[in-house]
Design an enzyme around this catalytic site. Structure first.
Site, short mmCIF file in Angstrom:
data_model
loop_
_atom_site.label_atom_id
_atom_site.label_comp_id
_atom_site.label_asym_id
_atom_site.label_seq_id
_atom_site.Cartn_x
_atom_site.Cartn_y
_atom_site.Cartn_z
N GLY B 13 -4.37 -51.13 -42.19
CA GLY B 13 -5.10 -51.42 -41.09
C GLY B 13 -6.19 -50.23 -40.46
N LEU B 14 -6.62 -50.14 -38.73
CA LEU B 14 -7.57 -49.33 -38.44
C LEU B 14 -7.08 -47.55 -38.73
CD1 LEU B 14 -10.67 -50.20 -37.89
CD2 LEU B 14 -9.49 -50.11 -35.52
N HIS B 15 -7.68 -47.26 -40.09
CA HIS B 15 -6.89 -45.44 -40.26
C HIS B 15 -8.76 -45.16 -40.13
CE1 HIS B 15 -8.62 -45.41 -44.28
NE2 HIS B 15 -8.68 -46.64 -44.61
N ALA B 16 -8.58 -43.89 -40.18
CA ALA B 16 -10.09 -42.45 -40.35
C ALA B 16 -11.04 -43.40 -40.46
CB ALA B 16 -9.08 -41.49 -39.89
N ALA B 19 -12.77 -46.70 -39.03
CA ALA B 19 -12.70 -46.85 -37.50
C ALA B 19 -14.05 -45.67 -37.57
CB ALA B 19 -11.75 -46.23 -36.43
#
Lengths: 328, 86
Positions: B13-16, B19
């Protein structure tokens, strides 16, 4: 976005049946299909007596002592008829208070209509009080805004401005001075009567109270400054807008102008602070909070200053005249 | 204003990291960038907001760009979200 907010009766029941001492007694089948979309409650006494004009069918209907006593005065067929008439208006659910016994006709008709009927063991006043708070929590008008919410001397300052202007750094500085961060970045604001409340849009505690400081990355204020540096919820009382200083920018030089920002229909004081190198924004925020407190107490420094100045100017003319005429 | 719908392909997913990269690219454009997930609309130039969305693999994001370089911005951001690096 706010008009469409609603909760199902089943959500209300699941979340609060213990607190409100609720028991589902009829119309269970309609729990998922019946929605409450108003923060207000309604007592359908007048509708039961036959007048069904202006009926608020978006509200939870409370059958308190008066309504139940009134229903008792009917014979069973008349009672059934009165209930049927109200059910035609499609209210989302009924709650009988004080643990009162439910007449058979009421249960039967609500089962038929698929409209939930609950009994609460609370007193009517207590129930209305608690359920209103709950409905407000779920249905209050809300908005999301970018900014930083800090409690400074007990005043909720919402610091806004373009990204990179220094909102988070200001918050960090304020926390360092002993103030408390509510949330940084994305703030949820909702209306509670005529007050605005603010909290982090991020509900998961593990992700709250983080601040992005350019050059450092994301830091967790709680882990550095501890419990004294944070709070979860704060009334939003003043908006502080940080603006990059540009030549020709018009700013209030006196503090006599009272600008406001409208959030969810509530006007709150707005201060636009030009950002210049070397300005101590945290200190300015502290003064804004203290000044707000002073103004709240009815003392408006600049108005007083102006009044004194006018007095002085009048006196000066008098004195000048006296001096002129004082020939020895 | 231009908009674009995108499905997150990165399996975490859209992790650190992705992002952060998203924000880095977004900040390079003068256009305003907004990202919406499940009705939550956040500033695409703010790393904390973007992480708050907690966008998992397969979730749908709506990108909006508004400004002189909106077209280029969306193209560049699409590449990051659809790539599976990071």
């Amino acid at each position: 976005m706010n008009e469409s907010k609603k909760i199902s009766v089943s959500q209300l029941f699941l979340e609060r049946n213990q607190e409100f001492k609720l028991k589902m007694v009829a119309g269970e089948g309609g729990m998922e299909k019946c929605f409450i979309s108003s923060m207000d409650i309604h007592r359908p006494g007048l509708a039961l007596s036959g007048f069904t004009g202006d009926f608020p069918s978006d509200r939870l209907q409370v059958l308190g002592g008066t309504e139940m006593a009134f229903l008792k005065t009917f014979d069973p067929p008349a009672r059934r008829l009165a209930v049927k008439k109200v059910l035609k208006l499609n209210p989302p659910c009924f709650v009988i208070t004080k643990g009162t016994k439910t007449p058979l006709e009421l249960r039967e008709e609500l089962n038929k209509a698929g409209i939930p009927l609950m009994v609460s063991r609370l007193s009517t006043n207590d129930f209305i009080h608690f359920v209103s708070d709950y409905l407000e929590l779920r249905l209050a008008p809300e908005t999301f805004t970018h900014g930083t919410l800090v409690d400074v001397y007990g005043i909720g300052l919402l610091i806004v401005g373009k990204s990179g202007i220094g909102k988070s750094e200001t918050a960090l500085d304020l926390v360092e001075r002993g103030h408390r961060l509510v949330a940084d970045d994305l703030i949820r604001i909702w209306k509670r009567r005529s007050l605005l409340m603010g909290e982090a849009a991020e509900k998961r505690p593990a992700f709250q109270h983080h601040v992005e400081i350019r050059g450092l990355g994301i830091i967790n204020l709680y882990s550095i400054f501890g419990i004294r540096s944070i709070r979860l919820l704060k009334r939003v009382e003043v908006v502080v807008e940080l603006k990059r200083w540009e030549k020709g920018m018009v700013v209030d030089r006196l503090g006599l102008e009272r600008a406001t920002r409208n959030i969810l229909g509530v006007d709150i004081p707005l201060l636009t602070i030009p950002v210049l190198p070397g300005r101590n924004l945290a200190m300015i925020c502290e003064v804004i909070a203290m000044n707000h407190l002073v103004v709240l107490r009815g003392y408006h420094p600049m108005e007083l200053f102006d009044r004194e100045l006018k007095k002085l100017l009048e006196n000066k003319i008098k004195v000048a005249r006296e001096v002129e005429e004082d020939v020895e | 204003m231009k908009t674009l719908e995108i499905v997150i392909k990165n399996e975490i997913g859209l992790h650190a990291r992705p992002a952060a990269q998203f924000v880095k690219i977004a900040e390079g454009f003068t256009s305003e960038i907004w990202v919406t997930k499940d009705g939550m609309r956040v500033n695409g130039k703010s790393i904390l907001s973007l992480l708050t969305l907690a966008a998992e693999e397969g979730s749908m994001l709506l990108l909006e760009a508004d400004g002189p370089d909106e077209h280029e911005a969306l193209e560049a951001l699409k590449k990051i979200l659809e790539g599976d690096g990071g």
